[in-house]
Design an enzyme around this catalytic site. Structure first.
Site, PDB file in Angstrom:
ATOM      1  N   THR A   1      -7.785  -6.501  -0.470  1.00 13.11           N
ATOM      2  CA  THR A   1      -6.673  -6.948   0.382  1.00 13.11           C
ATOM      3  C   THR A   1      -6.675  -8.454   0.610  1.00 13.11           C
ATOM      4  O   THR A   1      -5.642  -9.116   0.542  1.00 13.11           O
ATOM      5  CB  THR A   1      -6.770  -6.235   1.753  1.00 13.11           C
ATOM      6  OG1 THR A   1      -6.770  -4.836   1.525  1.00 13.11           O
ATOM      7  CG2 THR A   1      -5.611  -6.592   2.635  1.00 13.11           C
TER       8      THR A   1
ATOM      9  N   ASP B   1       0.829  -1.213   0.000  1.00 11.27           N
ATOM     10  CA  ASP B   1       0.000   0.000   0.000  1.00 11.27           C
ATOM     11  C   ASP B   1       0.859   1.257   0.000  1.00 11.27           C
ATOM     12  O   ASP B   1       0.635   2.185  -0.773  1.00 11.27           O
ATOM     13  CB  ASP B   1      -0.917   0.023   1.231  1.00 11.27           C
ATOM     14  CG  ASP B   1      -2.276  -0.622   0.966  1.00 11.27           C
ATOM     15  OD1 ASP B   1      -2.683  -0.678  -0.207  1.00 11.27           O
ATOM     16  OD2 ASP B   1      -2.929  -1.045   1.926  1.00 11.27           O
TER      17      ASP B   1
END
EC number: 3.1.3.7
Length: 364
Positions: free
Chosen positions: A146, A54
């Site tokens: 995710t 991220d």
């Protein structure tokens, strides 16, 4: 409007190369996670690969945007505080960024390079815009999906440009998506898809891991199908039950006339905005994301790029009432749920949703 004359040529090139660089990095990370999991050394709660990914992606993409469009704002998911407080994590992020920059050095002239931690922190923190109804900003979801990412399954790198509350450009990199999705069991074709849309021009597919930014004229135009017969319809919905109400979605499919003996084969479960890509390319007809609670509000970065992809491929997107999604309301959508479908069936889907919501508990 011809493919070569749209007013977002530079924006599309920058977004494409930034997403390609970022997608290559996430593919390497995801593949290494799967290998680690197979060796038994990855714990179930280990989110560090996601955290590193991220941060690295937001730094890479934000830097590319600010290098080329210094006055543009960015609505991003992360800030750099955690990274600044953890020098080991920051070292890992910088190391990954430098490695991928070397591997994709052909893109450096367009998307730039980051060479020190302070620049990485600064780039991440460019994503602090609150969005809004006026002006121009980008919405970024560096690793959308995710749980799919950690499973070695579907996830996406999603970037959209919004002007005065309207999405005008979207680019979605899908590192693990095969070109042809028939059912949950049947996937085939090239691995890694890049899905792009420009307002008034159309939606397009190209190979994600092919080097460079192909002009739209060399990409494959994609269109939604116009199926209305329940036997022909396919639905895409999430994998994780905590993200949308699968039970309500099952009722909606029944209301639309799906055969209970074939509905499972007509439902494709995918993480992330990959769902929009499968829909826009005509491989499914309906996307259902019913809210799991009355108070949950979607983040704009979870839907902006997918939204334009659907419209430009001939589909329609709305909340549970059918109203278009408003991307000028800040960092969240001020509406419940998301429904997307081909234009022929959209109103019927909304009618079914309305009936089910009336007869169910207030939380839906």
């Amino acid at each position: 409007m011809s493919h070569t004359t749209h007013p977002y040529q530079k924006e599309l090139e920058v977004a494409t190369l930034a997403v390609k660089r970022a997608s290559l990095l996430t593919k390497q990370l995801s593949d290494s996670i799967v290998q680690t999991a197979r060796s038994g050394t990855l714990t179930k709660d280990d989110k560090s690969p996601v955290t590193i990914g991220d941060f690295a992606l937001q730094a890479i993409i934000n830097h590319a945007i600010k290098l080329n469009f210094p006055s543009d704002e960015i609505v991003g998911e992360e800030d750099s505080q955690e990274l600044q407080e953890n020098s080991s994590l920051a070292d890992q992020v910088l190391s990954l960024i430098i490695k991928i920059q070397q591997e994709t050095s052909v893109y450096n002239d367009v998307v730039g390079t980051l060479t020190d931690k302070n620049k990485v922190f600064q780039s991440i923190d460019y994503g602090n815009s609150q969005g809004g109804l006026k002006g121009r900003f980008w919405a970024l979801d560096p690793i959308d999906g995710t749980k799919g990412f950690l499973r070695g399954d579907q996830f996406a790198v999603c970037l959209a440009l919004i002007e005065d509350g309207k999405v005008v450009l979207g680019v979605i990199g899908c590192p693990n998506l095969l070109e042809n999705i028939v059912s949950n069991e049947e996937h085939s074709g090239v691995v890694g898809g890049l899905y792009s849309a420009v307002k008034g021009v159309g939606s397009f597919y190209s190979e994600l891991f092919k080097e460079g930014a192909e002009p739209l004229s060399q990409q494959k135009p994609i269109k939604m199908q116009n199926h209305t017969n329940p036997s022909q319809l396919k639905v895409v919905e999430g994998v994780e039950k905590g993200h949308s109400s699968h039970s309500t979605q099952a009722e909606i499919k029944a209301k639309l006339g799906f055969d209970p003996t074939t509905v499972a084969k007509q439902t494709v479960n995918l993480d992330s905005q990959v769902k929009y890509c499968v829909l826009a390319s005509g491989q499914a007809d309906i996307y259902l994301r019913l809210p799991v609670s009355d108070t949950y509000r979607e983040k704009i970065w979870d839907h902006a790029a997918g939204n334009i992809l659907i419209y430009e491929s001939g589909g329609q997107v709305g909340d549970v009432t059918g109203a278009p999604l408003n991307f000028g309301n800040g960092r969240t959508l001020d509406s419940k749920g998301v429904i997307a479908a081909n234009k022929e069936i959209f109103d019927k889907v909304i009618d079914a949703v309305t009936e089910i919501r009336k007869s169910s508990t207030p939380r839906v």
